[in-house]
Design an enzyme around this catalytic site. Sequence first.
Site, mmCIF file in Angstrom:
data_model
loop_
_atom_site.group_PDB
_atom_site.id
_atom_site.type_symbol
_atom_site.label_atom_id
_atom_site.label_comp_id
_atom_site.label_asym_id
_atom_site.label_seq_id
_atom_site.Cartn_x
_atom_site.Cartn_y
_atom_site.Cartn_z
ATOM 1 N N ALA A 9 15.251 35.255 56.898
ATOM 2 C CA ALA A 9 15.058 34.991 55.462
ATOM 3 C C ALA A 9 14.754 36.279 54.678
ATOM 4 C CB ALA A 9 13.912 34.007 55.274
ATOM 5 N N CYS A 25 12.216 47.801 57.814
ATOM 6 C CA CYS A 25 12.271 48.563 56.558
ATOM 7 C C CYS A 25 10.986 49.372 56.427
ATOM 8 C CB CYS A 25 12.517 47.662 55.357
ATOM 9 S SG CYS A 25 11.337 46.335 55.177
HETATM 10 C C1 SAM Z 1 12.308 41.860 57.253
HETATM 11 S S1 SAM Z 1 12.233 40.200 56.856
HETATM 12 C C2 SAM Z 1 13.851 39.666 57.220
HETATM 13 C C3 SAM Z 1 14.846 39.966 56.152
HETATM 14 C C4 SAM Z 1 16.185 39.302 56.427
HETATM 15 N N1 SAM Z 1 16.712 39.677 57.709
HETATM 16 C C5 SAM Z 1 17.197 39.615 55.355
HETATM 17 O O1 SAM Z 1 18.000 40.516 55.534
HETATM 18 O O2 SAM Z 1 17.179 38.933 54.339
HETATM 19 C C6 SAM Z 1 11.357 39.532 58.179
HETATM 20 C C7 SAM Z 1 11.332 38.027 58.195
HETATM 21 O O3 SAM Z 1 10.682 37.633 59.408
HETATM 22 C C8 SAM Z 1 10.069 36.399 59.179
HETATM 23 N N2 SAM Z 1 9.118 36.196 60.291
HETATM 24 C C9 SAM Z 1 7.854 36.635 60.422
HETATM 25 N N3 SAM Z 1 7.349 36.269 61.627
HETATM 26 C C10 SAM Z 1 8.338 35.601 62.252
HETATM 27 C C11 SAM Z 1 8.437 34.960 63.519
HETATM 28 N N4 SAM Z 1 7.423 34.951 64.378
HETATM 29 N N5 SAM Z 1 9.597 34.339 63.829
HETATM 30 C C12 SAM Z 1 10.639 34.325 62.965
HETATM 31 N N6 SAM Z 1 10.595 34.907 61.760
HETATM 32 C C13 SAM Z 1 9.467 35.538 61.408
HETATM 33 C C14 SAM Z 1 9.486 36.538 57.796
HETATM 34 O O4 SAM Z 1 9.308 35.278 57.215
HETATM 35 C C15 SAM Z 1 10.563 37.346 57.077
HETATM 36 O O5 SAM Z 1 11.411 36.514 56.366
#
Ligand code: SAM
Length: 451
Positions: free
Chosen positions: A267, A386
């Site tokens: 997300a 990032c």
């Molecule tokens: C860097 S962002 C991802 C951005 C996404 N890949 C994009 O390009 O739009 C990291 C994401 O990891 C999710 N997140 C955090 N802990 C997580 C977990 N244990 N399992 C899966 N997702 C997780 C967060 O909600 C966040 O949306």
Amino acid sequence: MSARNIAYKVLFDIEKNKKYSNISLDYYLKESDLDDLQRGFATELVYGVLENKIFLDGIINRHSKIKVKKMQYSVKISLRMGAYQLIFLDGVKDYAAINETVSMMKKIDKRSSNFVNAVLRNISRNIDDVFEHDENSIEGLATRYSFEKWIVERLVKENGIEKTRDILISLSEKPKIYLRVNRLRSSEFPSFDDYLDFVLERLSRDGIVGRKVEGIAEAIEVDSFKRIEKNELFTKGYISVQDISSMLVGNVLNPSENSVVLDLCSAPGGKSTHLAEIMNNTGKVVSHDIFEHKVKLVKSYCERLGINNVEISLGDASEFNPEYEGKFDYVLCDVPCSGMGIVRRKPEIKYKKEEDVVGLPILQLQILSNAAKYLKKGGSMVYSTCTIFDSENINVVQKFLNGNKDFVFESICGDPMTKLFEEERLRKGYLKIMPSKDNMDGFFICKLKKV
Ligand SMILES: C[S@@+](CC[C@H](N)C(=O)[O-])C[C@H]1O[C@@H](n2cnc3c(N)ncnc32)[C@H](O)[C@@H]1O
């Protein structure tokens, strides 16, 4: 409501109610009937104050008997706004910055308006001295560029003081804005170039100046965009907003058509949708995120872009899922991180506390270790963040490699990377993109192959 009043309300929301700047600003601007110029001014005030909060507080403290820490929210926010206009906005005359702030303060809390007036006048009298900081010390850099001290300490430890200064300067600059054109729509045009020309022409009709980006076929740089979510190109799925560093993650993974891809932390969906576009809507992208409300964002992102090869559902990447073992040709771990590379877009990150990020490397390693098990032999995975902290980047990967001898770095040379970076930086299989050096968001991209 005036631009200054809106800026005040947004800054109050961020400071007291811990709201996100973009969400709060969007809310108040949507409710307002300001013209574009005034909207721009409100935005400038919000982000200007936010980006320079520690710096402004230092100046206020030097010119006030009462310290910022002891002030009510309304007083410190008004003072920061007034001081920001005095120090940074050449287009706002000193008397206007002071008078407008004081008259705003009179409406909020009449008793404090004389105090605000006195402090702002004091700053205005000494305006020539405000930028005097010792830029060779951690303390001085942290104040001048408004970062929590632990962040500067860590940057100095990893990069030395000189490079840290360059990094902090680059993180204080205005970020460039990029759009990604949806490759899936290019079949409507005789060539990809014609498609880009169509997008550029439509943007310019809406007053948005844009240009192609050397090296990245699907990227367009724009000078600004207003209310992009209302733009027809956006609503009809021709364009998305994404920085080029982030686009490069999809380009490095570069999944082939009809392959099976897993995106563990997806997300709001920038990279999942990019991967789906690269795969020409074929094969399958299994896309997870841990938050329900964010999963919904990925769904609507896909719908807008006409993508139907992404399967989105809730999932915790830190928990091993035996059903996925050895099932995927490609895996993307775009892990949660401290975000230090994208401070220019989200200035709140400058004020993160160390305790909020200290556990991240453990979570990141856990996610990467699970991802490794989901990959088929011969498959490739990308680990990306990032952030520019080695502790969340190469150190995590090295730890992972120490315990997983069946993985090796895979070169990330090739189109478009070699058009943008020197080959010797790419051959190792990972790249730390530095805003100070590469003029894009700070990112870490690493490609690993299961052998
Ligand atoms: C860097 S962002 C991802 C951005 C996404 N890949 C994009 O390009 O739009 C990291 C994401 O990891 C999710 N997140 C955090 N802990 C997580 C977990 N244990 N399992 C899966 N997702 C997780 C967060 O909600 C966040 O949306």
